[in-house]
Design an enzyme around this catalytic site. Structure first.
Site, PDB file in Angstrom:
ATOM      1  N   CYS A  51     -23.287 -93.706 -54.093  1.00  0.00           N
ATOM      2  CA  CYS A  51     -24.377 -93.093 -54.870  1.00  0.00           C
ATOM      3  C   CYS A  51     -25.232 -92.189 -53.984  1.00  0.00           C
ATOM      4  CB  CYS A  51     -25.241 -94.185 -55.493  1.00  0.00           C
ATOM      5  SG  CYS A  51     -26.692 -93.537 -56.331  1.00  0.00           S
ATOM      6  N   CYS A  54     -33.737 -94.378 -53.690  1.00  0.00           N
ATOM      7  CA  CYS A  54     -33.434 -95.790 -53.979  1.00  0.00           C
ATOM      8  C   CYS A  54     -33.125 -96.513 -52.674  1.00  0.00           C
ATOM      9  CB  CYS A  54     -32.245 -95.894 -54.933  1.00  0.00           C
ATOM     10  SG  CYS A  54     -31.824 -97.604 -55.360  1.00  0.00           S
ATOM     11  N   GLU A  57     -34.671 -86.944 -62.090  1.00  0.00           N
ATOM     12  CA  GLU A  57     -33.972 -86.313 -63.203  1.00  0.00           C
ATOM     13  C   GLU A  57     -34.079 -87.128 -64.486  1.00  0.00           C
ATOM     14  OE1 GLU A  57     -30.292 -84.592 -60.569  1.00  0.00           O
ATOM     15  OE2 GLU A  57     -30.559 -86.722 -60.873  1.00  0.00           O
ATOM     16  N   CYS A  65     -26.238 -97.848 -52.242  1.00  0.00           N
ATOM     17  CA  CYS A  65     -24.832 -98.076 -52.572  1.00  0.00           C
ATOM     18  C   CYS A  65     -23.988 -96.953 -51.960  1.00  0.00           C
ATOM     19  CB  CYS A  65     -24.643 -98.099 -54.085  1.00  0.00           C
ATOM     20  SG  CYS A  65     -25.599 -99.401 -54.876  1.00  0.00           S
ATOM     21  N   CYS A 122     -26.292 -85.333 -62.020  1.00  0.00           N
ATOM     22  CA  CYS A 122     -27.321 -86.369 -62.039  1.00  0.00           C
ATOM     23  C   CYS A 122     -27.278 -87.235 -60.782  1.00  0.00           C
ATOM     24  CB  CYS A 122     -27.107 -87.244 -63.273  1.00  0.00           C
ATOM     25  SG  CYS A 122     -28.491 -88.303 -63.618  1.00  0.00           S
TER      26      CYS A 122
HETATM   27  N1  SAH Z   1     -29.867 -98.460 -59.945  1.00  0.00           N
HETATM   28  C1  SAH Z   1     -29.303 -98.798 -61.186  1.00  0.00           C
HETATM   29  C2  SAH Z   1     -29.438 -97.707 -62.241  1.00  0.00           C
HETATM   30  C3  SAH Z   1     -29.222 -96.302 -61.776  1.00  0.00           C
HETATM   31  S1  SAH Z   1     -27.593 -95.884 -61.255  1.00  0.00           S
HETATM   32  C4  SAH Z   1     -27.877 -99.238 -61.035  1.00  0.00           C
HETATM   33  O1  SAH Z   1     -27.312 -99.099 -59.940  1.00  0.00           O
HETATM   34  O2  SAH Z   1     -27.318 -99.752 -61.993  1.00  0.00           O
HETATM   35  C5  SAH Z   1     -26.771 -95.763 -62.836  1.00  0.00           C
HETATM   36  C6  SAH Z   1     -25.268 -95.887 -62.755  1.00  0.00           C
HETATM   37  O3  SAH Z   1     -24.678 -94.767 -62.085  1.00  0.00           O
HETATM   38  C7  SAH Z   1     -24.827 -97.111 -61.981  1.00  0.00           C
HETATM   39  O4  SAH Z   1     -23.838 -97.835 -62.671  1.00  0.00           O
HETATM   40  C8  SAH Z   1     -24.268 -96.510 -60.722  1.00  0.00           C
HETATM   41  O5  SAH Z   1     -23.359 -97.362 -60.122  1.00  0.00           O
HETATM   42  C9  SAH Z   1     -23.670 -95.215 -61.220  1.00  0.00           C
HETATM   43  N2  SAH Z   1     -23.386 -94.250 -60.151  1.00  0.00           N
HETATM   44  C10 SAH Z   1     -24.112 -94.002 -59.046  1.00  0.00           C
HETATM   45  N3  SAH Z   1     -23.524 -93.045 -58.305  1.00  0.00           N
HETATM   46  C11 SAH Z   1     -22.424 -92.656 -58.957  1.00  0.00           C
HETATM   47  C12 SAH Z   1     -21.411 -91.698 -58.699  1.00  0.00           C
HETATM   48  N4  SAH Z   1     -21.422 -90.953 -57.603  1.00  0.00           N
HETATM   49  N5  SAH Z   1     -20.419 -91.567 -59.599  1.00  0.00           N
HETATM   50  C13 SAH Z   1     -20.398 -92.327 -60.713  1.00  0.00           C
HETATM   51  N6  SAH Z   1     -21.327 -93.243 -61.029  1.00  0.00           N
HETATM   52  C14 SAH Z   1     -22.338 -93.420 -60.152  1.00  0.00           C
HETATM   53 FE1  SF4 Z   2     -29.716 -97.299 -56.225  1.00  0.00          FE
HETATM   54 FE2  SF4 Z   2     -27.723 -95.627 -56.688  1.00  0.00          FE
HETATM   55 FE3  SF4 Z   2     -27.203 -98.155 -56.048  1.00  0.00          FE
HETATM   56 FE4  SF4 Z   2     -28.265 -97.583 -58.471  1.00  0.00          FE
HETATM   57  S1  SF4 Z   2     -26.255 -96.972 -57.724  1.00  0.00           S
HETATM   58  S2  SF4 Z   2     -28.898 -99.211 -57.046  1.00  0.00           S
HETATM   59  S3  SF4 Z   2     -29.557 -95.821 -57.925  1.00  0.00           S
HETATM   60  S4  SF4 Z   2     -28.206 -96.646 -54.731  1.00  0.00           S
END
Ligand code: SAH
Ligand code: SF4
Length: 385
Positions: free
Chosen positions: A120, A113, A93, A117, A346
């Site tokens: 996520c 990824c 996206e 996490c 997203c």
């Molecule tokens: N991988 C990188 C960049 C992509 S994620 C990182 O983790 O920083 C971008 C942001 O979106 C990160 O701060 C992540 O923690 C947040 N994020 C991921 N899943 C989310 C969710 N379900 N709700 C809110 N923020 C989220």
């Molecule tokens: Fe990967 Fe999502 Fe964790 Fe960012 S927040 S590092 S995209 S698993």
């Protein structure tokens, strides 16, 4: 027969080398680069100041193509989101967020990824593959020139820039796809390409410590770090990578980065998870954790999706948490959210599209989600830089 070269894959130096291979002088590379990245040319015919013989040569050996668009939706507030096909059933996206004095594009660096996490859904998809330079910069190329087209701005040298800021906050961990990410960053900053200032390009990472140092040496752009926890035990449970690079190492890396950063602070992102990391005690612990690192805090209301088993903190809790931080003198913002009701925002599509064997069906499903929820945009909503 040698494979055709996608010119979006080449950084400025590589384009010079490529032109050299074709027997052309370096200034041709500059011209070519400007046609592609400043004027939005997608074919060689339109490059009117290049010799016809060169254009013909190029058209037999090279092409210019960004990932194909699966869906393209604009919300009532102007936020525009693309779902892009990166092959083999993978989609990523890109989201454009217009504001009063700027236009921010949020881009992806990987399909899926590996960091996984807990909160996520991109992580829940698992890692599919790294995006190439062309697929990363292609998101900016595609978005910039489509936005111009939508506004009726004619292609060519006189175009008015639509995207003023880029954030790598879409799908994927940019620092685990280091070389292509840095090459794409260099193109974003290059005066003969997008000419963005380092301050207006932000890379967000979950904390790949050695790569933060490497980035400081190779292409120091603004840095955002996904913190989400105030101590190691909690962060270990949310971001498995923390076991490898614990908080004291991460904080030290952030401090080192600031010696090279274009801004004098790091942005810490903190996703607000109900009952998990959102008490006043956590806030106080967070204050202690970041006290030696010049920073801004960005609190992100969690965007729920079913398999996470997590809930968003209630708004009063988020505000109270922010207050503790602000009372301690930390600059704190709360990211505004939209599309609360959906998990198709997203990076939120994974649950519905996990079966990698049913590629067509998966793509179809993604496109349906986009159609259905086209007006809603979730994870990336307001970027504060
Ligand atoms: N991988 C990188 C960049 C992509 S994620 C990182 O983790 O920083 C971008 C942001 O979106 C990160 O701060 C992540 O923690 C947040 N994020 C991921 N899943 C989310 C969710 N379900 N709700 C809110 N923020 C989220
Ligand atoms: Fe990967 Fe999502 Fe964790 Fe960012 S927040 S590092 S995209 S698993």
């Amino acid at each position: 027969m040698t494979a055709l070269t996608n010119l979006l894959d080449l950084d400025p130096a590589q384009l010079v080398a490529y032109c050299g291979e074709l027997g052309e002088k370096p200034f041709r590379a500059k011209q070519l680069q400007r046609w592609i990245h400043q004027f939005g040319a997608g074919s060689f015919e339109e490059m009117s100041d290049l010799a016809k013989s060169l254009r013909e040569k190029l058209s037999t050996r090279a092409f210019i193509a960004a990932p194909a668009i699966i869906s393209d939706h604009t919300s009532t507030d102007g936020t525009r989101k693309w779902l892009l096909d990166v092959g083999q059933g993978n989609a990523v996206e890109a989201v454009f967020i217009p504001e009063e004095n700027r236009g921010t594009l949020c881009i992806s660096t990987q399909a899926g990824c590996a960091v996984n996490c807990r909160f996520c859904s991109t992580g829940k998809q698992g890692f599919n593959r790294n995006l190439s330079v062309g697929e990363i910069i292609g998101q900016l190329w595609m978005a910039e020139f489509l936005l111009r087209k939508t506004k009726g701005i004619a292609p060519g040298p006189k175009g008015e820039r639509q995207i003023t800021n880029v954030v790598m906050m879409g799908m994927g961990e940019p620092l685990l796809n280091f070389e292509p990410t840095v090459t794409a960053l260099r193109l974003m900053l290059d005066d003969n390409a997008y000419g963005l200032s380092r301050r207006r390009v932000t890379l967000s990472t979950s904390g790949v410590v050695p790569m933060i140092d490497k980035l400081s040496q190779e292409c120091a752009v603004a840095l955002a770090v996904s913190l989400h926890a105030s101590n190691d035990t909690l962060r270990d449970s949310l971001i498995p990578l923390n076991k490898k690079y614990p908080l004291h190492e991460l904080m030290a890396a952030c401090k080192r980065y600031l010696d090279y950063a274009p801004r004098d602070f790091v942005t810490f992102e903190y996703c607000m998870l109900d009952g998990v990391n959102d008490t006043d005690q956590h806030a106080r612990e967070l204050v202690q954790l970041v006290k030696n690192v010049p920073c801004k805090l960005n609190l992100i209301p969690f965007n729920p999706f079913p398999e996470s088993g997590l809930k968003r903190s209630a708004t009063p809790r988020i505000k109270a948490f922010a207050q503790v931080l602000m009372d301690a003198g930390l600059v704190t913002t709360i990211r505004k959210t939209r599309g609360d009701d959906i998990d198709a925002a997203c990076g939120q599509l994974a649950g519905e599209v996990q079966d990698r064997t049913r590629v067509q069906e998966r793509m179809q499903k993604m496109a349906e989600y986009q159609t259905k929820f086209g007006k809603n945009f979730g994870k990336i909503v307001e970027i504060t830089q």
